[in-house]
Scaffold this motif. Structure first.
Motif, PDB file in Angstrom:
ATOM      1  N   CYS A   1      24.488  20.315  16.876  1.00  0.00           N
ATOM      2  CA  CYS A   1      24.720  21.751  17.082  1.00  0.00           C
ATOM      3  C   CYS A   1      26.201  22.058  17.261  1.00  0.00           C
ATOM      4  O   CYS A   1      26.717  23.017  16.691  1.00  0.00           O
TER       5      CYS A   1
ATOM      6  N   THR B   1      22.156  32.745  21.425  1.00  0.00           N
ATOM      7  CA  THR B   1      21.423  31.575  20.937  1.00  0.00           C
ATOM      8  C   THR B   1      20.651  30.917  22.083  1.00  0.00           C
ATOM      9  O   THR B   1      21.192  30.704  23.163  1.00  0.00           O
TER      10      THR B   1
ATOM     11  N   HIS C   1      22.698  27.412  27.807  1.00  0.00           N
ATOM     12  CA  HIS C   1      21.820  27.181  26.664  1.00  0.00           C
ATOM     13  C   HIS C   1      20.762  28.273  26.527  1.00  0.00           C
ATOM     14  O   HIS C   1      19.995  28.291  25.554  1.00  0.00           O
TER      15      HIS C   1
ATOM     16  N   LYS D   1      15.397  20.389  21.584  1.00  0.00           N
ATOM     17  CA  LYS D   1      16.711  20.269  20.973  1.00  0.00           C
ATOM     18  C   LYS D   1      17.609  19.298  21.745  1.00  0.00           C
ATOM     19  O   LYS D   1      18.484  18.665  21.173  1.00  0.00           O
ATOM     20  N   CYS D   2      17.417  19.206  23.046  1.00  0.00           N
ATOM     21  CA  CYS D   2      18.233  18.300  23.876  1.00  0.00           C
ATOM     22  C   CYS D   2      17.509  17.003  24.199  1.00  0.00           C
ATOM     23  O   CYS D   2      18.135  15.948  24.284  1.00  0.00           O
TER      24      CYS D   2
ATOM     25  N   SER E   1      21.805  15.012  19.249  1.00  0.00           N
ATOM     26  CA  SER E   1      21.405  16.419  19.211  1.00  0.00           C
ATOM     27  C   SER E   1      22.548  17.333  19.632  1.00  0.00           C
ATOM     28  O   SER E   1      22.709  18.426  19.096  1.00  0.00           O
ATOM     29  N   CYS E   2      23.353  16.874  20.586  1.00  0.00           N
ATOM     30  CA  CYS E   2      24.504  17.674  21.030  1.00  0.00           C
ATOM     31  C   CYS E   2      25.469  17.912  19.872  1.00  0.00           C
ATOM     32  O   CYS E   2      25.871  19.041  19.593  1.00  0.00           O
TER      33      CYS E   2
ATOM     34  N   VAL F   1      18.617  27.545  23.216  1.00  0.00           N
ATOM     35  CA  VAL F   1      18.390  26.133  22.902  1.00  0.00           C
ATOM     36  C   VAL F   1      17.139  25.673  23.635  1.00  0.00           C
ATOM     37  O   VAL F   1      17.085  25.699  24.865  1.00  0.00           O
TER      38      VAL F   1
END
Length: 523
Positions: free
Chosen positions: A153, A62, A55, A68-69, A149-150, A64
């Motif tokens: 994305c 990118t 990540h 975001k998680c 959230s997973c 993360v």
């Protein structure tokens, strides 16, 4: 004038409302930055592990971020509510604990720094953020990582370059996730957010390097009398103590008045037990991996095959386990710790292999044999002096005999860390659950005839008995009479392989077994 006032009030309301929305939006985003998160979550090892994960380091470049998680997908009421609730809890813990350094391997327990009033206001559970190990602990990861959230994305579950195993796993996820909330991305991708060198997301885990063999034994131990002996497995470095358990009788189950008793522990019946040998400890990783290395294949030899013969003649091979999906030791270590997560089929096949190697008949104990051995001649809830309700609160009362939820630290421990019971057996209670050969039935004891000799349980069933409790079990589950059973389908629920493994469980990290050896004829 009236219309003008109404217009001004409306305009003021619009301006204030817009300002409020802008302010809230600014607050939501500014308090979701990595810098803001790290101002409370000061545990630098997690930040470092994130920077080593996919990540942070990946071909696309990118990055993360934390939110975001660790928050639901943006744009929903759940996002705002979860952020508010967990944010208040984190701030409370941070300022009240004043730099508290957590033990990440300690069991989840009520935080001394969270009042009942605060918990009732925000709906906070026990302080999982400061009492659990994050990396490598799936149970905790599910609490703080949001699947929405997973998938927000990772909208494409079949990207270019995905392996065949990944396709099979993602097809299984697509088909079953809508009806089963426990199927989450984190089940397989535990290492995505925080890199853990001990975690292995691989079907073909290399476990051979974990076997510690300093000596190779040329032959099995010579047993000339009914006495405790040290078994040596030919062609391996495996040896273990087999304790001679004398014949006798006892009352199986618990009396009506025993504290924390369950209904399936009665009625008590007198049972006679013939003498046998039982391993001092659960089967170790060294022993199970020696079996794994020697027998691993894609074959499917029924474990019952060897027991259909009166001797070992004519049987010269056993098909052993396929590679597990990841490392089944959970990152706690191999060696002399109890082997974990094998299915009942895997445990029984190990006994088949051990019988062939030594020329003696090894098997999984019956439930009656197990309880007789665990009690060691006692009739109390434990083989040591303790009351269940008091033991539930005070680990000191265990007197060094067992690991359970109050002192187990959410992992297994070496047999050398505990004292033996009156028969000389270690970890009969706590540390890891142990298989029994009986089919489970809630009314099993009702079907027993008083005074029966060597009962083997119901003739049919769907789940096997497990006994002894584990490192994460309450004091009630580690009593000598406490009974439980396998949950085969549930313990395989998140196995991403197609078909699911017949050798390894994916959703139980505390199941193990120990072996018994029948007394050879003429001894």
């Amino acid at each position: 004038m009236g219309n003008k006032k109404h217009f001004l009030f409306l305009l003021a309301g619009i301006v204030l409302g817009a300002g409020f929305i802008i302010l809230v939006n600014f607050g939501l985003h500014s308090t979701s930055s990595n810098e803001y998160c790290m101002s409370c979550h000061y545990h630098t090892e997690h930040n470092d592990a994130w920077k080593q994960s996919v990540h942070f380091r990946n071909p696309s470049g990118t990055k993360v971020d934390c939110a975001k998680c660790h928050l639901p997908a943006e744009g929903s009421f759940n996002y705002v509510w979860t952020k508010t609730k967990t944010g208040l809890k984190d701030l409370w813990s941070y300022y009240i604990t004043n730099g508290y350094k957590p033990d990440w391997m300690a069991p989840t327990e009520k935080s001394n720094h969270q009042s009942k009033l605060f918990k009732s206001l925000v709906g906070a559970k026990d302080s999982t953020f400061i009492n659990n190990k994050h990396t490598g602990d799936l149970e905790f990861a599910r609490e703080v990582v949001f699947n929405s959230s997973c998938v927000e994305c990772h909208a494409d579950l079949f990207p270019q370059g995905i392996s065949d195993e990944g396709v099979k796993a993602h097809l299984y996820y697509e088909e079953n996730a809508p009806k089963d909330p426990e199927l989450q991305c984190i089940n397989c991708h535990l290492n995505a957010g925080h890199y853990d060198p001990n975690y292995n997301h691989s079907q073909n885990a290399d476990l051979g390097s974990q076997v510690e063999n300093d000596t190779i034994y040329p032959s099995a131990a010579e047993v000339k009398s009914f006495e405790t002996f040290e078994e040596t497995v030919p062609g391996t470095g495996v040896s273990f103590k087999m304790v001679a358990i004398p014949s006798g009788s006892f009352k199986i189950g618990s009396p009506d008045g025993e504290q924390l008793r369950n209904d399936d522990e009665g009625p008590q019946k007198t049972v006679n037990i013939s003498r046998f040998f039982m391993a001092e400890t659960e089967v170790t990783w060294n022993a199970y991996f020696s079996f794994y290395l020697e027998t691993m294949s894609e074959g499917r030899t029924p474990p019952a095959q060897v027991y259909a013969h009166n001797s070992m003649e004519g049987i010269d091979a056993v098909s052993g386990p396929t590679p597990p999906f990841g490392n089944p030791d959970q990152g706690w270590g191999f060696g002399e710790r109890p082997a974990l997560t094998m299915t009942y089929y895997g445990a029984e096949t190990f006994c088949q292999w051990l019988s062939l190697k030594t020329g003696r008949k090894y098997r999984i104990p019956t439930e009656a044999e197990w309880e007789y051995a665990a009690r060691g001649g006692t009739e109390t809830p434990y083989f040591f002096d303790a009351k269940p309700k008091k033991l539930r609160k005070d680990a000191k009362l265990s007197q060094g005999y067992l690991f359970y939820d109050q002192n187990g630290k959410k992992k297994t421990h070496l047999p050398s860390a505990v004292k033996a019971n009156p028969f000389g057996l270690k970890n009969m209670l706590g540390n890891a659950l142990e298989y029994c050969s009986d089919w489970y039935a809630e009314n099993a004891y009702e079907m027993l005839k008083d005074g029966v000799t060597d009962p083997k349980g119901p003739s049919t069933g769907t789940e096997h008995v497990v006994r002894g409790g584990a490192f994460n079990d309450d004091a009630s589950a580690v009593r000598c009479a406490s009974r439980s059973h396998t949950n085969h389908d549930a313990w395989l629920k998140t196995d991403p392989q197609m078909p699911k493994s017949i050798w390894w469980y994916s959703d139980i990290k505390s199941i193990s077994f120990r072996v018994v050896c029948e007394v050879p004829e003429g001894l």
